[in-house]
Write a protein that holds these residues in place. Sequence first.
Motif, short mmCIF file in Angstrom:
data_model
loop_
_atom_site.label_atom_id
_atom_site.label_comp_id
_atom_site.label_asym_id
_atom_site.label_seq_id
_atom_site.Cartn_x
_atom_site.Cartn_y
_atom_site.Cartn_z
N SER A 116 0.82 -1.22 0.00
CA SER A 116 0.00 0.00 0.00
C SER A 116 0.85 1.27 0.00
O SER A 116 0.33 2.37 -0.08
N ALA A 117 2.17 1.10 0.08
CA ALA A 117 3.05 2.25 0.19
C ALA A 117 3.14 3.05 -1.11
O ALA A 117 3.10 2.50 -2.20
N HIS A 118 3.28 4.34 -0.96
CA HIS A 118 3.53 5.22 -2.10
C HIS A 118 4.93 4.94 -2.62
O HIS A 118 5.87 4.78 -1.83
N ARG A 119 5.12 4.87 -3.93
CA ARG A 119 6.43 4.59 -4.52
C ARG A 119 7.13 5.89 -4.91
O ARG A 119 6.58 6.68 -5.68
N ILE A 120 8.33 6.07 -4.42
CA ILE A 120 9.11 7.28 -4.74
C ILE A 120 10.49 6.86 -5.26
O ILE A 120 11.16 6.02 -4.65
N LEU A 121 10.89 7.46 -6.37
CA LEU A 121 12.21 7.21 -6.94
C LEU A 121 13.07 8.46 -6.79
O LEU A 121 12.81 9.49 -7.40
#
Length: 358
Positions: A116-121
């Motif tokens: 459910s985590a937001h994905r950040i690159l």
Amino acid sequence: MFSRYRDYIPLPGGDQGSPHNKLKNTQDKRRKVVACVVALSVFANIYYLYTWYMTWPLPLDNYQALNTHPIVDSTALSTVPAANPRDHAVVTGLYTDAFATAVATLGHTINVANSSAHRILYYLPEKISPRALCIATASGWEPRPIERIAPPFRGVHRHFLDQYSKLNLWKLDQEGYKSVLYVDADALVRRNFDEVFRLPWTFAAVPDVYTTAAGYVSAFNAGVMFLRPDSALFHDMVAKIATARYPAEQAEQSFLNHYFGAEALRLPYAYNANLAIKKRTPALWQGLQAEMRIMHFTMAKPFLQGDYDEVPMDKLEKNADKVARKKPVFKEEIMEWVEAWKETRRTYDAKFSQCNAL
């Protein structure tokens, strides 16, 4: 005839002062010293072998599949309020184009695990091409340019020169995030890991593993880290990276171990299953399979060639076969990465075609 010598008594050691006798005495002394050294060496080796034979190996080197219970107590977990998906994120980094396909594959495995985590690159805009950024974000990462944090010392390994930039993770509180799981790009997600976002601690990581005599150590590997973002802590770390005393070669990992060493929560190996475990203790690696959340390709990178050089998309599978032949102990894991990559390419093929046209 010789009566006058009848009462003659020779002086003691009559010819001991001669050069010949001095040399003989010196040689005798050397032989004795050498004999003593040899005797001590033999004794020391016998003692070492005896103690080695009589001492039990460390528990992880002597792993046995005794505990078959889950590492997470689902009943206890159900009593902890679920983390708000808007409050937590999983973050990875891209500091060279060569890791773009690995980032895309990691993102796909996170999607399959249904986190459910937001994905950040995190990426360095001065080092990453539009094409590579497009490939990396195809599986859902939200690109976030960051400022490079340069190494404060000489002696940092050439592959780790940009790794201090990870410290920017602690600034994510400015965007409202309360918990973050950082995962290196050279990893695959095996199953959902969202339980970590309920941890009350400020920092957690998995102990590192070496195939050398060091073995299983208390120092942690910075390839997977749970943290609570805190801008004040970020500024404190940046202020101390050049004044703290620590080995320079391993860059931010060395610094973070000194900064958080006594306070860090040590997570189970299932959250950062370092390939070094398989090489050192195959039985432990096998025992991790059922609970493994994240596999970390520390010792074999199927998506790289040469000295961290990029592999074209259409040659990834062939390159992975080559890596597997060079490192056959990791063939099964390399093939697992290949299968994840194939699925990633099928899923985002249209997007990849657009990226390759850039």
